[in-house]
Enzyme design. Structure first.
Site, PDB file in Angstrom:
ATOM      1  N   ASN A   1      -1.666  -5.735   8.709  1.00 54.66           N
ATOM      2  CA  ASN A   1      -2.801  -5.440   7.782  1.00 54.66           C
ATOM      3  C   ASN A   1      -2.090  -5.885   6.417  1.00 54.66           C
ATOM      4  O   ASN A   1      -2.515  -5.716   5.201  1.00 54.66           O
ATOM      5  CB  ASN A   1      -3.080  -4.005   7.559  1.00 54.66           C
TER       6      ASN A   1
ATOM      7  N   HIS B   1       0.932  -5.181   5.216  1.00 58.57           N
ATOM      8  CA  HIS B   1       2.178  -4.442   4.577  1.00 58.57           C
ATOM      9  C   HIS B   1       3.471  -4.863   4.485  1.00 58.57           C
ATOM     10  O   HIS B   1       3.600  -5.432   5.480  1.00 58.57           O
ATOM     11  CB  HIS B   1       1.615  -2.819   5.238  1.00 58.57           C
TER      12      HIS B   1
ATOM     13  N   GLU C   1       1.519  -0.022   1.947  1.00 57.36           N
ATOM     14  CA  GLU C   1       0.181  -0.245   2.633  1.00 57.36           C
ATOM     15  C   GLU C   1      -0.876  -0.591   1.629  1.00 57.36           C
ATOM     16  O   GLU C   1      -1.066  -0.303   0.626  1.00 57.36           O
ATOM     17  CB  GLU C   1      -0.335   1.295   3.338  1.00 57.36           C
TER      18      GLU C   1
HETATM   19  C1  GLP Z   1       6.983  -1.525  10.066  1.00 51.87           C
HETATM   20  C2  GLP Z   1       8.099  -1.482   9.104  1.00 51.87           C
HETATM   21  C3  GLP Z   1       7.900  -3.012   8.415  1.00 51.87           C
HETATM   22  C4  GLP Z   1       7.520  -3.942   9.514  1.00 51.87           C
HETATM   23  C5  GLP Z   1       6.533  -3.817  10.211  1.00 51.87           C
HETATM   24  C6  GLP Z   1       6.175  -5.021  11.187  1.00 51.87           C
HETATM   25  O1  GLP Z   1       5.693  -0.857   9.792  1.00 51.87           O
HETATM   26  N1  GLP Z   1       7.963  -0.482   8.063  1.00 51.87           N
HETATM   27  O2  GLP Z   1       9.127  -3.095   7.724  1.00 51.87           O
HETATM   28  O3  GLP Z   1       7.635  -5.417   8.676  1.00 51.87           O
HETATM   29  O4  GLP Z   1       6.519  -2.529  10.829  1.00 51.87           O
HETATM   30  O5  GLP Z   1       6.879  -4.665  12.600  1.00 51.87           O
HETATM   31  P1  GLP Z   1       6.983  -5.734  13.606  1.00 51.87           P
HETATM   32  O6  GLP Z   1       8.009  -6.547  13.157  1.00 51.87           O
HETATM   33  O7  GLP Z   1       7.299  -4.827  14.701  1.00 51.87           O
HETATM   34  O8  GLP Z   1       5.586  -6.351  13.939  1.00 51.87           O
END
Ligand code: GLP
Length: 240
Positions: A136, A138, A143
């Protein structure tokens, strides 16, 4: 913003590790901003390899992680402190005292956030920040919202993020509903930023990064205002 499209996840991880290694070689006492999530795991594996073969020395490096679930103890195996220890810190010659992750048990989260930003500033700021990206948009746990908070702060997680991150927990009910996170302001102060994105699930948000709109409803778009950002993504995330 520069976009580097890689063949696959392995290439993203290798290139990201080369960038981090260059930073450490250029400035052995540099400050790195680090991220969790599944995406940077390959980068960390490559850094471990480079440390083992003598290419890079982490003994004078300081690190600050982006975020931590709240409330969650550092020794909980779902905590981001635990993640960082297992995937990187326990495997390289870094001094653990120089590694920082927001305290997921802080009694006063507001004071913890303020102290965290002050500590980053006292270390001269972040030289190179590694970022992943949520589906999304973030960044860390900033968020989508009408208003974003600039500094490190306590925040609620969206249903979308709780669901996406539930794959790491036994049940969705175990996912903490809050987190301490660096704010977009703390992140934008980093001198250089690399953002890693891998796979189809990130294609929609990476597309949003390619146009010229900046909106708090996709926090990652704020990075378009930063003078030195490199996006490393694979073909799927690039929508190819
Ligand atoms: C979490 C972390 C973020 C990260 C996101 C994406 O929410 N707080 O810092 O970028 O996950 O994770 P993934 O790399 O597993 O898609």
């Amino acid at each position: 913003m520069r976009v580097i499209i890689c063949e696959n996840y392995e290439e993203i991880s290798k290139k990201a590790a080369d960038i981090v290694a260059s930073q450490v070689i250029l400035k052995p006492d540099c400050v790195l901003g680090l991220a969790t999530g599944s995406t940077p795991i390959g980068l960390y594996d490559n850094l471990v390899e480079k440390n083992k073969n003598g290419e890079i020395d982490f003994s004078n490096v300081t690190t600050f992680n982006l975020d931590e679930y709240y409330p969650l103890a550092p020794d909980n195996d779902q905590s981001y402190r635990y993640f960082m220890n297992t995937h990187l810190f326990d495997r390289i010659n870094i001094d653990k005292a120089r590694t920082h992750v927001p305290n997921g048990l802080a009694a006063d989260p507001e004071a913890e956030g303020k102290a965290y930003d002050e500590m980053i500033a006292a270390h001269g700021g972040i030289d190179l920040q590694v970022l992943g990206i949520g589906q999304n948009g973030h960044i860390a746990f900033n968020e989508p919202d009408d208003n974003l908070v600039a500094g490190t702060h306590l925040t609620g997680l969206t249903e979308n993020t709780i669901e996406a991150n539930s794959r790491f927990f036994e049940s969705i009910d175990d996912v903490p509903r809050k987190a301490l996170t660096m704010g977009m302001g703390s992140i934008m102060k980093a001198r250089k930023i690399i953002l890693l994105a891998n796979g189809k699930s990130k294609a929609a948000v990476i597309k949003e990064m390619m146009n010229d709109n900046v909106t708090t409803s996709i926090p990652a778009t704020l990075l378009k205002c930063h003078p030195d950002v490199i996006i490393l993504c694979d073909k799927e995330a690039a929508g190819m």
